[in-house]
Enzyme design. Sequence first.
Site, PDB file in Angstrom:
ATOM      1  N   GLU A  38     157.146  30.480 -13.328  1.00 44.25           N
ATOM      2  CA  GLU A  38     158.027  31.586 -13.735  1.00 44.25           C
ATOM      3  C   GLU A  38     159.222  31.628 -12.762  1.00 44.25           C
ATOM      4  O   GLU A  38     159.053  31.407 -11.548  1.00 44.25           O
ATOM      5  CB  GLU A  38     157.203  32.882 -13.611  1.00 44.25           C
ATOM      6  N   LYS A 109     158.833  37.263 -21.855  1.00 41.11           N
ATOM      7  CA  LYS A 109     157.593  37.853 -21.318  1.00 41.11           C
ATOM      8  C   LYS A 109     157.298  39.237 -21.908  1.00 41.11           C
ATOM      9  O   LYS A 109     158.105  40.160 -21.787  1.00 41.11           O
ATOM     10  CB  LYS A 109     157.714  37.948 -19.792  1.00 41.11           C
ATOM     11  N   CYS A 142     152.923  34.579 -16.526  1.00 42.46           N
ATOM     12  CA  CYS A 142     152.255  35.284 -15.425  1.00 42.46           C
ATOM     13  C   CYS A 142     151.374  36.448 -15.883  1.00 42.46           C
ATOM     14  O   CYS A 142     150.317  36.243 -16.443  1.00 42.46           O
ATOM     15  CB  CYS A 142     153.281  35.709 -14.374  1.00 42.46           C
ATOM     16  N   VAL A 169     150.851  37.197  -7.687  1.00 46.11           N
ATOM     17  CA  VAL A 169     150.683  37.923  -6.423  1.00 46.11           C
ATOM     18  C   VAL A 169     149.347  38.677  -6.386  1.00 46.11           C
ATOM     19  O   VAL A 169     148.916  39.105  -5.332  1.00 46.11           O
ATOM     20  CB  VAL A 169     151.844  38.914  -6.164  1.00 46.11           C
TER      21      VAL A 169
HETATM   22  C1  ACM Z   1     153.896  38.500 -12.271  1.00 50.20           C
HETATM   23  O1  ACM Z   1     153.746  38.774 -13.451  1.00 50.20           O
HETATM   24  N1  ACM Z   1     154.849  37.690 -11.867  1.00 50.20           N
HETATM   25  C2  ACM Z   1     152.998  39.048 -11.248  1.00 50.20           C
END
Ligand code: ACM
Length: 244
Positions: A38, A109, A142, A169
Amino acid sequence: MRIGVYQNCPRFGEVDYNVEQALRDLETTEADLIVMPELFNTGYQFISRREVEDLAEEVPSGKTSQALLGLSRDKKMFVVFGLAERHGEKFYNSAAVVGPKGFVGIYRKVHLFSEEKTLFDRADTGFQVFDLGFARIGVMICFDWIFPESARVLALLGADIICHPANLVLPHCQKAMVTRSLENGIFSATANRIGVESRGHKGALTFTGESQILDNAGRTLTRLGPHEAGVAVADIAAQRARNK
Ligand code: ACM
């Protein structure tokens, strides 16, 4: 077919450096499909919407897409990569798919994480599956991992492989993806980043690495270390994902 995950440690805001580094790192990689992290070209921790606007690029006319289209053409491989996308007046956390014959498509996203909701616009593409000929790939980014429905929707749309650019994270994703692959009978390739970012007044974010490729029974085919930059590849029979 051979798929790969690329794991990097971008310098925040240094798009030219990060893209050139990726091109060098992937120069000798032989694969049909590579998944990159990402926001691989900018870094993650934007401190304002203004910064997103300054670093976002149009897809596929922007310089990052053009560089990866070149790589794709030269190496005859498909590439999935995450970037901040500018589309008219909107800014998305997106993943683009490019191939040897050109631009394939884009996914924006769905589940924006934490402060991303103040930085990026709400996605409008829905989950996407792209037929590359040798395999059908579904894309999620992510934090989409934490919602089982993301992978489920991609599986129901006919994906053989989940391509998963990430900047992780939180703990648990790499383990959770074992379940996502197993419960959906689907391959997955999570491309994460490494390193620490701490910008402006914001607390430090530590990215967990351990990019991995899993088979359709949730077995780990390859995994990079938590601090290692580079590429890991695995040979898979993607069609096996069609036998549920
Ligand atoms: C994330 O979605 N980059 C933690």
